[in-house]
Design an enzyme around this catalytic site. Structure first.
Site, PDB file in Angstrom:
ATOM      1  N   LYS A 183      53.080  42.666  15.364  1.00  0.00           N
ATOM      2  CA  LYS A 183      54.208  41.764  15.094  1.00  0.00           C
ATOM      3  C   LYS A 183      54.693  42.033  13.674  1.00  0.00           C
ATOM      4  O   LYS A 183      54.084  41.594  12.717  1.00  0.00           O
ATOM      5  CB  LYS A 183      53.742  40.314  15.229  1.00  0.00           C
ATOM      6  N   GLY A 195      49.569  38.673   4.842  1.00  0.00           N
ATOM      7  CA  GLY A 195      50.684  37.784   4.518  1.00  0.00           C
ATOM      8  C   GLY A 195      50.228  36.684   3.591  1.00  0.00           C
ATOM      9  O   GLY A 195      49.275  36.860   2.816  1.00  0.00           O
ATOM     10  N   SER A 196      50.889  35.545   3.677  1.00  0.00           N
ATOM     11  CA  SER A 196      50.624  34.471   2.721  1.00  0.00           C
ATOM     12  C   SER A 196      49.298  33.764   3.029  1.00  0.00           C
ATOM     13  O   SER A 196      48.862  33.717   4.186  1.00  0.00           O
ATOM     14  CB  SER A 196      51.759  33.451   2.772  1.00  0.00           C
ATOM     15  N   THR A 197      48.702  33.187   2.012  1.00  0.00           N
ATOM     16  CA  THR A 197      47.447  32.452   2.171  1.00  0.00           C
ATOM     17  C   THR A 197      47.655  31.255   3.097  1.00  0.00           C
ATOM     18  O   THR A 197      46.796  30.934   3.930  1.00  0.00           O
ATOM     19  CB  THR A 197      46.941  32.006   0.791  1.00  0.00           C
ATOM     20  N   GLU A 198      48.823  30.643   2.972  1.00  0.00           N
ATOM     21  CA  GLU A 198      49.120  29.463   3.796  1.00  0.00           C
ATOM     22  C   GLU A 198      49.066  29.805   5.295  1.00  0.00           C
ATOM     23  O   GLU A 198      48.376  29.127   6.074  1.00  0.00           O
ATOM     24  CB  GLU A 198      50.526  29.016   3.416  1.00  0.00           C
ATOM     25  N   GLY A 200      47.705  32.474   6.562  1.00  0.00           N
ATOM     26  CA  GLY A 200      46.345  32.955   6.828  1.00  0.00           C
ATOM     27  C   GLY A 200      45.410  31.813   7.193  1.00  0.00           C
ATOM     28  O   GLY A 200      44.595  31.919   8.116  1.00  0.00           O
ATOM     29  N   GLU A 221      44.205  39.542   4.988  1.00  0.00           N
ATOM     30  CA  GLU A 221      44.521  40.100   3.678  1.00  0.00           C
ATOM     31  C   GLU A 221      45.661  39.259   3.125  1.00  0.00           C
ATOM     32  O   GLU A 221      46.786  39.344   3.611  1.00  0.00           O
ATOM     33  CB  GLU A 221      44.907  41.583   3.843  1.00  0.00           C
ATOM     34  N   CYS A 252      50.872  42.186  -2.969  1.00  0.00           N
ATOM     35  CA  CYS A 252      49.816  41.176  -3.002  1.00  0.00           C
ATOM     36  C   CYS A 252      48.864  41.400  -4.169  1.00  0.00           C
ATOM     37  O   CYS A 252      48.324  40.459  -4.728  1.00  0.00           O
ATOM     38  CB  CYS A 252      49.054  41.167  -1.686  1.00  0.00           C
ATOM     39  N   GLU A 308      51.301  32.521  -6.716  1.00  0.00           N
ATOM     40  CA  GLU A 308      51.836  33.857  -6.445  1.00  0.00           C
ATOM     41  C   GLU A 308      53.368  33.769  -6.418  1.00  0.00           C
ATOM     42  O   GLU A 308      53.936  33.060  -5.592  1.00  0.00           O
ATOM     43  CB  GLU A 308      51.313  34.349  -5.090  1.00  0.00           C
TER      44      GLU A 308
HETATM   45  P1  NDP Z   1      54.156  34.897   5.883  1.00  0.00           P
HETATM   46  O1  NDP Z   1      52.712  34.814   5.635  1.00  0.00           O
HETATM   47  O2  NDP Z   1      54.868  33.732   6.433  1.00  0.00           O
HETATM   48  O3  NDP Z   1      54.490  36.118   6.853  1.00  0.00           O
HETATM   49  C1  NDP Z   1      53.633  37.180   7.177  1.00  0.00           C
HETATM   50  C2  NDP Z   1      53.757  37.492   8.658  1.00  0.00           C
HETATM   51  O4  NDP Z   1      53.239  36.415   9.444  1.00  0.00           O
HETATM   52  C3  NDP Z   1      55.191  37.668   9.150  1.00  0.00           C
HETATM   53  O5  NDP Z   1      55.208  38.628  10.176  1.00  0.00           O
HETATM   54  C4  NDP Z   1      55.508  36.286   9.686  1.00  0.00           C
HETATM   55  O6  NDP Z   1      56.596  36.260  10.567  1.00  0.00           O
HETATM   56  C5  NDP Z   1      54.214  35.931  10.364  1.00  0.00           C
HETATM   57  N1  NDP Z   1      53.995  34.499  10.580  1.00  0.00           N
HETATM   58  C6  NDP Z   1      54.609  33.435  10.005  1.00  0.00           C
HETATM   59  N2  NDP Z   1      54.082  32.284  10.448  1.00  0.00           N
HETATM   60  C7  NDP Z   1      53.100  32.610  11.327  1.00  0.00           C
HETATM   61  C8  NDP Z   1      52.174  31.862  12.108  1.00  0.00           C
HETATM   62  N3  NDP Z   1      52.137  30.539  12.073  1.00  0.00           N
HETATM   63  N4  NDP Z   1      51.296  32.528  12.888  1.00  0.00           N
HETATM   64  C9  NDP Z   1      51.293  33.877  12.925  1.00  0.00           C
HETATM   65  N5  NDP Z   1      52.149  34.640  12.204  1.00  0.00           N
HETATM   66  C10 NDP Z   1      53.038  34.023  11.414  1.00  0.00           C
HETATM   67  O7  NDP Z   1      54.851  35.357   4.545  1.00  0.00           O
HETATM   68  P2  NDP Z   1      56.401  35.147   4.159  1.00  0.00           P
HETATM   69  O8  NDP Z   1      57.101  36.337   4.570  1.00  0.00           O
HETATM   70  O9  NDP Z   1      56.957  33.859   4.635  1.00  0.00           O
HETATM   71  O10 NDP Z   1      56.293  35.062   2.598  1.00  0.00           O
HETATM   72  C11 NDP Z   1      55.922  33.828   1.975  1.00  0.00           C
HETATM   73  C12 NDP Z   1      55.065  34.091   0.779  1.00  0.00           C
HETATM   74  O11 NDP Z   1      53.875  34.716   1.192  1.00  0.00           O
HETATM   75  C13 NDP Z   1      55.655  35.061  -0.218  1.00  0.00           C
HETATM   76  O12 NDP Z   1      56.476  34.411  -1.109  1.00  0.00           O
HETATM   77  C14 NDP Z   1      54.426  35.623  -0.870  1.00  0.00           C
HETATM   78  O13 NDP Z   1      54.011  34.779  -1.905  1.00  0.00           O
HETATM   79  C15 NDP Z   1      53.412  35.613   0.218  1.00  0.00           C
HETATM   80  N6  NDP Z   1      53.236  36.902   0.864  1.00  0.00           N
HETATM   81  C16 NDP Z   1      52.115  37.594   0.588  1.00  0.00           C
HETATM   82  C17 NDP Z   1      51.926  38.829   1.145  1.00  0.00           C
HETATM   83  C18 NDP Z   1      50.719  39.602   0.845  1.00  0.00           C
HETATM   84  O14 NDP Z   1      50.654  40.776   1.179  1.00  0.00           O
HETATM   85  N7  NDP Z   1      49.734  39.008   0.248  1.00  0.00           N
HETATM   86  C19 NDP Z   1      52.910  39.452   2.012  1.00  0.00           C
HETATM   87  C20 NDP Z   1      54.042  38.614   2.301  1.00  0.00           C
HETATM   88  C21 NDP Z   1      54.178  37.398   1.721  1.00  0.00           C
HETATM   89  P3  NDP Z   1      58.063  36.048   9.931  1.00  0.00           P
HETATM   90  O15 NDP Z   1      58.408  37.267   9.187  1.00  0.00           O
HETATM   91  O16 NDP Z   1      58.953  35.848  11.080  1.00  0.00           O
HETATM   92  O17 NDP Z   1      57.972  34.824   9.072  1.00  0.00           O
END
Ligand code: NDP
Length: 485
Positions: free
Chosen positions: A191, A243-246, A248, A265, A299, A396
């Protein structure tokens, strides 16, 4: 006269745009399920934009639960009938083929990545795409050697892997996830992030071109809900998320008690620590690379600079001079150092946190820098006078914003560096090898770079502690996450 001439001559770079011609972007893209591109079951689509211009690039299928279900079923069948039973040496051939095709089509991938993500072409061309190919090459090499990898005599794949990736390194994160999973004999449902689906779909096309059996890779583009549907699908054996900690944490809750394997991660707030004996020019380049590479959408970005008090003025002076030379603008221009912010939402977040930094009393500085009229842009920004309790020292930002703190002793540097809920990465700049080792033992971070920053290699495990997640990607350690050993 000569002085007059010199004053009149303003040396500037001529535009050097990479041509878009190499990429043909279709008006519409389907989901990639069971070896074919298909529309979403309910026909829904979303637009993906060029963040540098806000111009729509394409309409992309928006996967719903029924589509995720179909993708997981295709992955299961492919796992049981084809990919799971296939000898490792045969799987390796496909991975080598994919790696070579990535190299052959690298310019196309680089231009498409810069268009969809906003990152400078010199980064997509020299970092993202070559590293993505390197991940496939490296893991292809493991596919027929798994029984010698130290996981017991006959390590088995887990089954179907559900992989959810972010927008900051769209193709590279796909490669980090797919290459080890496929090498180990798993099949995958990927995804991609909603704002950057195009290179994952081009990778699906490359897999078709490589003759990868249908169902081994499936790509379900869509919003967070498509990710959530994948995470909670009972037919998935392993979830890998970046992706984000939230999000995660949400995923960890959804997976708890299901028996699914999980690696996360997540975010970071890394300290890049400069001691008084560090070579200043090298350290300044490392600071710039640490936080301004990929607009700070990294990240492991070195988003907190900890500089020893005795050299702080000298280092900051050089750093300001260097920031004045960074070129912000058209991501497709080969001279661009800083591209566009990936989305309006991310730009709002960077602005909000930077405003909070000022409101809490830190001093904000950016070099003179003209932002384009259209698109999402943020200038390289330094905050001095930052205290540890400030939001810009704790949260972050995920943008081109550096928070500067000072320290006097190595113990203080360690205490400040570790004063974060995260634990992904850190950097140490010093001439003394013994000090590097002393620091590395005390820094609570998954990766510690010494006299360099943001170095990635498929042979080297990457991952964090605490709110930065768990599990490793890359190297022998990364394979373990995809094996029942
Ligand atoms: P997210 O964690 O929301 O997105 C990462 C991935 O998860 C995307 O493919 C997203 O889809 C998907 N996703 C979102 N919600 C869910 C869920 N409930 N269950 C499963 N998958 C989900 O990151 P954001 O893009 O919203 O960025 C927000 C913040 O996160 C950034 O400002 C940054 O601080 C942090 N971030 C950190 C990263 C890292 O590598 N550590 C990478 C990206 C972001 P969709 O794209 O449709 O939202």
């Amino acid at each position: 006269m000569q002085g007059e001439l010199a004053a009149q001559t303003e040396w500037d770079y001529a535009p050097a745009p990479e041509s878009r011609e190499i990429v043909s972007i279709a008006p519409e893209y389907g989901l990639f399920i069971d070896g074919e591109f298909v529309p979403a079951a309910d026909g829904r689509q979303f637009a993906t934009l060029n963040p540098a211009t806000e111009e729509p690039l394409a309409q992309v299928a928006d996967a719903g639960e029924a589509d995720v279900d179909r993708a997981v079923a295709a992955a299961r069948t492919a796992y049981e009938r084809v990919w799971g039973p296939m000898p490792g040496a045969e799987r390796a051939k496909y991975l080598y083929r994919i790696a070579r095709l990535l190299q052959e089509r690298s310019r196309e991938f680089a231009v498409l990545e810069s268009l969809d993500n906003g990152k400078p072409i010199k980064e997509s061309r020299d970092v993202d795409i070559p590293l993505a190919a390197a991940h496939f090459f490296y893991h292809a090499g493991w596919a027929d050697k798994l029984e010698h990898a130290g996981f017991g005599p006959s390590p088995r794949p887990l089954g179907v892997a559900g992989q959810v990736i972010p927008w900051n390194f769209p193709l590279l994160m796909a490669a980090w996830k797919l290459a080890p999973a496929l090498a180990a004999g798993n099949t995958c449902v990927l995804k991609p992030a909603e704002t950057t689906p195009l290179t994952a779909l081009l990778l699906a096309e490359v897999c078709q071109q490589a003759g990868l059996p249908p169902g081994v890779l499936n790509v379900t583009t869509g919003a967070g809900s498509a990710g959530a549907a994948l995470v909670s699908h009972p037919g998935v054996d392993k979830i890998a998320f970046t992706g984000s900690t939230e999000v995660g944490k949400e995923i960890q809750r959804a997976v708890a008690g299901t028996g699914k394997r999980l690696t996360l991660e997540l975010g970071g707030k890394a300290a890049n620590i400069v001691f008084d004996d560090a070579p200043v020019e090298g350290a300044v380049e490392g600071i710039v690379n640490g936080i301004f590479f990929n607009q700070g959408h990294v990240c492991c970005a070195g988003s907190r600079l900890l500089v020893q008090e005795s050299v702080a003025d000298a280092v900051l002076g050089r750093l300001r001079d260097r920031l004045g030379t960074l070129r912000l603008g058209d991501p497709l221009d080969k001279n661009t150092d800083i591209g566009a912010i990936n989305s309006r939402q991310q730009l709002d977040k960077i602005r909000e946190l930077s405003d909070a930094g000022e409101a809490e009393g830190a001093e904000r500085w950016s070099p003179p820098c003209q932002l384009p009229d259209r698109g999402y842009w943020f200038p390289p920004t330094l905050f001095t006078g930052v205290s540890q309790s400030h939001r810009i020292a704790q949260e972050e930002i995920f943008g081109p914003v550096l928070s500067v703190l000072t320290f006097r002793t190595p113990d203080e540097a360690v205490a400040k560096a570790n004063n974060t809920p995260y634990g992904l990465s850190a950097g140490v700049w010093t001439e003394k090898g013994s000090r590097i080792l002393w620091m590395a033992q005390r820094l609570r971070a998954g990766v510690v770079w010494a006299n360099t920053y943001n170095r990635f290699d498929p042979t080297s495990p990457f991952g964090g502690y605490r709110e930065s997640g768990f599990g490793r990607e890359g190297g022998r350690h990364g394979l373990a996450a995809y094996l029942n050993a």
